[in-house]
Design an enzyme around this catalytic site. Structure first.
Site, PDB file in Angstrom:
ATOM      1  N   HIS A 106      22.240  77.335 -11.355  1.00 52.47           N
ATOM      2  CA  HIS A 106      21.959  75.904 -11.171  1.00 52.47           C
ATOM      3  C   HIS A 106      23.714  75.430 -11.783  1.00 52.47           C
ATOM      4  O   HIS A 106      24.092  76.037 -13.709  1.00 52.47           O
ATOM      5  CB  HIS A 106      21.299  75.516 -12.056  1.00 52.47           C
ATOM      6  CG  HIS A 106      20.235  75.105 -11.220  1.00 52.47           C
ATOM      7  ND1 HIS A 106      19.384  75.616 -10.286  1.00 52.47           N
ATOM      8  CD2 HIS A 106      18.742  74.229 -11.565  1.00 52.47           C
ATOM      9  CE1 HIS A 106      18.348  75.254 -10.124  1.00 52.47           C
ATOM     10  NE2 HIS A 106      17.782  74.402 -11.200  1.00 52.47           N
ATOM     11  N   CYS A 129      15.196  73.035 -15.650  1.00 54.18           N
ATOM     12  CA  CYS A 129      16.205  73.497 -16.137  1.00 54.18           C
ATOM     13  C   CYS A 129      17.708  72.498 -16.096  1.00 54.18           C
ATOM     14  O   CYS A 129      18.819  73.109 -17.104  1.00 54.18           O
ATOM     15  CB  CYS A 129      15.790  75.242 -14.676  1.00 54.18           C
ATOM     16  SG  CYS A 129      15.452  74.320 -12.812  1.00 54.18           S
TER      17      CYS A 129
END
Length: 329
Positions: free
Chosen positions: A234, A126
């Site tokens: 994130h 990710c």
């Protein structure tokens, strides 16, 4: 189009089902797959209810595509079996990413390298996906020499156990720990396990996967990955040194025109990316773009994305869409 979702009851698997439905992927038969303890559970998809089955049953049903998000050990054992049966596997674990015979795909960057022969396709980490989506057009124009990245990663990247830990800590409840320390009101410079060189596995993924996706092992990458108590996505502070100089307005224009990237960069009105904006969205957001005044040809930027969507489920589904559109399945 039979589609198996392996790990359908996990955090990423649930988002995969949601993204498949949202993007109207032409699933004629869904095969939700999970571990033995979840077999028999019910999963809702497109106004129908499906029963979760085990891997052996899913294999016998011979899906055209299998989206794997059930951990590296499961992928190593079962992806080759599905591939041998004619299924195209798109794997979200780290199991196949650095395999020399397996392609590591971010569709906007390198999907054109895929062929019918690619029966196991790796989905990147990710943190890597959101960074390289922004860096790829810049690398093409300015040639990247070195990347220094520090990540600020959501607890959802660890899974349901970490989400529960944070919820318990916020409520003052002693419960099961996903991390070696509290995460509430804390920051842990420890994502995944430590390797022999003192870096974590997460940090080394950013190094190795970036070089593979951008197809350039000469790009120097160094990373520090930190877990923080957020659940929306994130964030990354990225410092990039180019071989050639740049004009900031050209960089902003280039990123503004890049598919899948949204420019949020106006400090006059406090506009910059944050997880609270990225949560639930498929785009990668970039801002705080500024010249590094300490050395030439170097730029700083801030990159944010929902790690469960573009960082995992959406990128996986986009690979499947490319395969279908180009007659590769």
């Amino acid at each position: 189009m039979k589609v198996a979702v392996v790990g359908a009851t996990g955090m990423v698997g649930e988002v995969m089902l949601k993204v498949l439905e949202e993007r109207q992927f032409p699933v004629t038969e869904l095969i939700p797959v999970a571990s033995e303890k979840s077999v028999g559970k019910k999963v809702d998809f497109k106004d129908k209810t499906y029963t979760v089955v085990n891997l052996e049953t899913a294999l016998s049903l011979k899906p055209e595509i299998a989206l794997f998000s059930a951990g590296g050990e499961t992928s190593l054992q079962w992806a080759p079996k599905f591939a041998a049966a004619g299924t195209t596997v798109i794997d979200n674990s780290s199991a196949w990413r650095m395999d020399v015979n397996t392609k590591l795909i971010v569709p906007e960057i390198n999907a054109s390298t895929l062929t019918k022969a690619d029966k196991i396709i790796a989905n990147p980490n990710c943190s890597t996906i959101q960074m390289v989506l922004v860096l790829a057009p810049l690398h093409k124009k300015y040639n990247i020499k070195r990347i220094v990245v520090s990540t600020y990663q959501s607890i959802t990247g660890t899974g349901l156990k970490a989400v529960k830990q944070l919820e318990n800590e916020m409520a003052g409840i002693n419960g099961e720990m996903a991390y070696p320390y509290p995460i509430h009101q804390n920051a842990l410079p420890h994502c995944d396990v430590f390797e022999a060189n003192g870096y974590t596995k997460e940090e080394m993924k950013l190094v190795r996967e970036t070089q593979k996706i951008l197809d350039n092992k000469s790009i120097a990458v160094t990373a520090t990955a930190v877990r923080i108590p957020t659940a929306g996505g994130h964030s990354e502070a990225v410092n990039i040194e180019f071989e050639t100089d740049f004009v900031l307005s050209d960089v902003r224009k280039l990123l503004n025109e890049t598919e899948g990237v949204i420019l949020q960069d106006n400090i006059d009105v406090n506009t910059y990316p944050m997880p609270i904006y990225a949560n639930g969205k498929d785009d990668v957001f970039v801002g705080r773009i500024r010249r590094d005044e300490s050395q030439p040809n170097t730029i700083n930027m801030w990159i944010v994305a929902d790690n469960l969507r573009k960082g995992a489920a959406t990128n996986t589904v986009q690979i499947a869409e490319y395969l279908l559109k180009n007659g590769l399945v």
